[in-house]
Design an enzyme around this catalytic site. Structure first.
Site, PDB file in Angstrom:
ATOM      1  N   CYS A  86       0.824  -1.198   0.000  1.00 49.43           N
ATOM      2  CA  CYS A  86       0.000   0.000   0.000  1.00 49.43           C
ATOM      3  C   CYS A  86       0.866   1.258   0.000  1.00 49.43           C
ATOM      4  O   CYS A  86       1.522   1.537  -0.982  1.00 49.43           O
ATOM      5  CB  CYS A  86      -0.979  -0.051   1.175  1.00 49.43           C
ATOM      6  SG  CYS A  86      -2.378   1.064   1.007  1.00 49.43           S
ATOM      7  N   HIS A 195      -3.495  -5.740   1.002  1.00 43.11           N
ATOM      8  CA  HIS A 195      -2.821  -5.952   2.283  1.00 43.11           C
ATOM      9  C   HIS A 195      -2.752  -7.435   2.666  1.00 43.11           C
ATOM     10  O   HIS A 195      -3.656  -7.940   3.336  1.00 43.11           O
ATOM     11  CB  HIS A 195      -3.578  -5.217   3.392  1.00 43.11           C
ATOM     12  CG  HIS A 195      -3.405  -3.737   3.358  1.00 43.11           C
ATOM     13  ND1 HIS A 195      -2.381  -3.089   4.016  1.00 43.11           N
ATOM     14  CD2 HIS A 195      -4.114  -2.774   2.740  1.00 43.11           C
ATOM     15  CE1 HIS A 195      -2.479  -1.791   3.814  1.00 43.11           C
ATOM     16  NE2 HIS A 195      -3.528  -1.574   3.038  1.00 43.11           N
ATOM     17  N   GLU A 197      -0.887  -8.735   4.886  1.00 43.75           N
ATOM     18  CA  GLU A 197      -0.667  -8.854   6.337  1.00 43.75           C
ATOM     19  C   GLU A 197      -1.974  -8.788   7.125  1.00 43.75           C
ATOM     20  O   GLU A 197      -2.012  -9.149   8.292  1.00 43.75           O
ATOM     21  CB  GLU A 197       0.328  -7.774   6.804  1.00 43.75           C
ATOM     22  CG  GLU A 197      -0.242  -6.388   7.088  1.00 43.75           C
ATOM     23  CD  GLU A 197      -0.595  -5.586   5.840  1.00 43.75           C
ATOM     24  OE1 GLU A 197      -0.650  -6.169   4.744  1.00 43.75           O
ATOM     25  OE2 GLU A 197      -0.824  -4.373   5.987  1.00 43.75           O
TER      26      GLU A 197
END
Lengths: 226, 85
Positions: A86, A195, A197
């Protein structure tokens, strides 16, 4: 495998990245303040999401002059994996580690959603544990995620199999060629708007991000991309 | 000598400007049908000192190319005016 997660003033996904490394890999990981001038001893770097330096001027424009970025460039040059997520993707393009740039979303809205993606190449240390063409779902949360590269740069990305993820079932930001993530020519620097994560456990709505981290560890252990 | 650089940063013509497109539509709904195109950019004023105008010009170009613009998507132009000390 020792991970560094870079923290800028304004980063806000640093803890998520840290937790993903611990929870998926149980490998050593440290948060590294952006003023740090050495990344000696680290095997991989994650530049997390957020709003480094408030995204003043342009997203990533000021972050790229942070002392730690000199070290990130050194590690990238030496073949270590560097993952920009990002805002991290925006920083990597501004720093010249990845081609192109991220523009404001074509509808000008901040888009927070879970989107479909296709894994376009498994020939990277980040995607070795996916299947080629695999369809996955990852969260996005950005206002400036419209990847742009001019025709020549785009041609180069396609020719060298550098497009890693494409949006499936709708493009959330107007990125060129539905691009969601790319690698550099050396294949050790990945930038992506989604994302991974935040998608490491089904409790989070998806665990499709976990293979990014297992791929990194396995590639490092097997020295596939060393 | 003190100079003031007035810098305009705009997206390259090849880059879609969603803000500009939105402004065109808004102007249209207000009756300004004659508007064909709008590009939204940034304006910066930089005050600097330099021995002469050529040096100031060169320094401002350097600033634009390293930090103030991203040459992948943006272009810039500026005017330079000398200011009273």
């Amino acid at each position: 495998m020792r991970f560094a997660v870079v923290v800028f003033p304004g980063s806000n996904c640093d803890e998520d990245a840290l937790r993903a490394i611990k929870s998926v890999l149980n490998e050593p990981v440290d948060l590294i303040w952006h003023q740090t001038a050495s990344l000696e001893g680290y095997d991989a770097v994650i530049i997390p999401g957020g709003f480094a330096y408030g995204d003043y001027l342009r997203a990533g424009a000021i972050a790229r002059f942070a002392p730690v970025i000199t070290e990130v460039k050194r590690l990238a040059q030496a073949g270590h994996p560097v993952l920009g997520i990002c805002n991290g993707f925006q920083v990597l393009t501004e720093a010249g580690l990845l081609p192109g740039a991220l523009l404001p979303n074509n509808h000008l809205q901040f888009r927070c959603d879970i989107v479909g993606l296709r894994v376009e190449t498994t020939r990277t240390p980040f995607t070795a544990d996916y299947r080629a063409g695999q369809q996955i779902r990852l969260p996005i949360a950005h206002a400036q995620g419209s990847y742009f590269a001019d025709d020549a740069a785009l041609q180069e990305l396609r020719e060298h199999d550098q497009i890693v993820f494409r949006y499936l079932g709708g493009n959330p930001n107007g990125s060129v060629d539905n691009i969601a993530g790319i690698v550099n020519r050396q294949r050790n620097v990945l930038g992506m708007m989604p994302h991974p994560e935040r998608a490491i456990h089904l409790l989070l709505g998806s665990s499709d991000g976990a293979p990014i981290f297992t791929s990194l560890l396995r590639s490092w252990k097997e020295a596939v991309y060393a | 000598m003190t100079f003031c650089a007035q810098i305009h940063v705009t997206l390259k013509p090849s880059v879609f400007d969603p803000q500009g497109a939105t402004v065109v539509r808004a102007l249209g709904t207000l009756g300004f049908d004659e508007v064909a195109d709008v590009r939204v950019g940034k304006y910066l004023e930089v005050r600097l000192t330099a021995h002469d105008e050529a040096t100031a010009r060169q320094r401002v170009s350097g600033m634009c190319e390293t930090l103030l613009t991203n040459p992948v998507i943006e272009r810039y132009e500026f005017t330079l005016a000398q200011e009273e000390a």
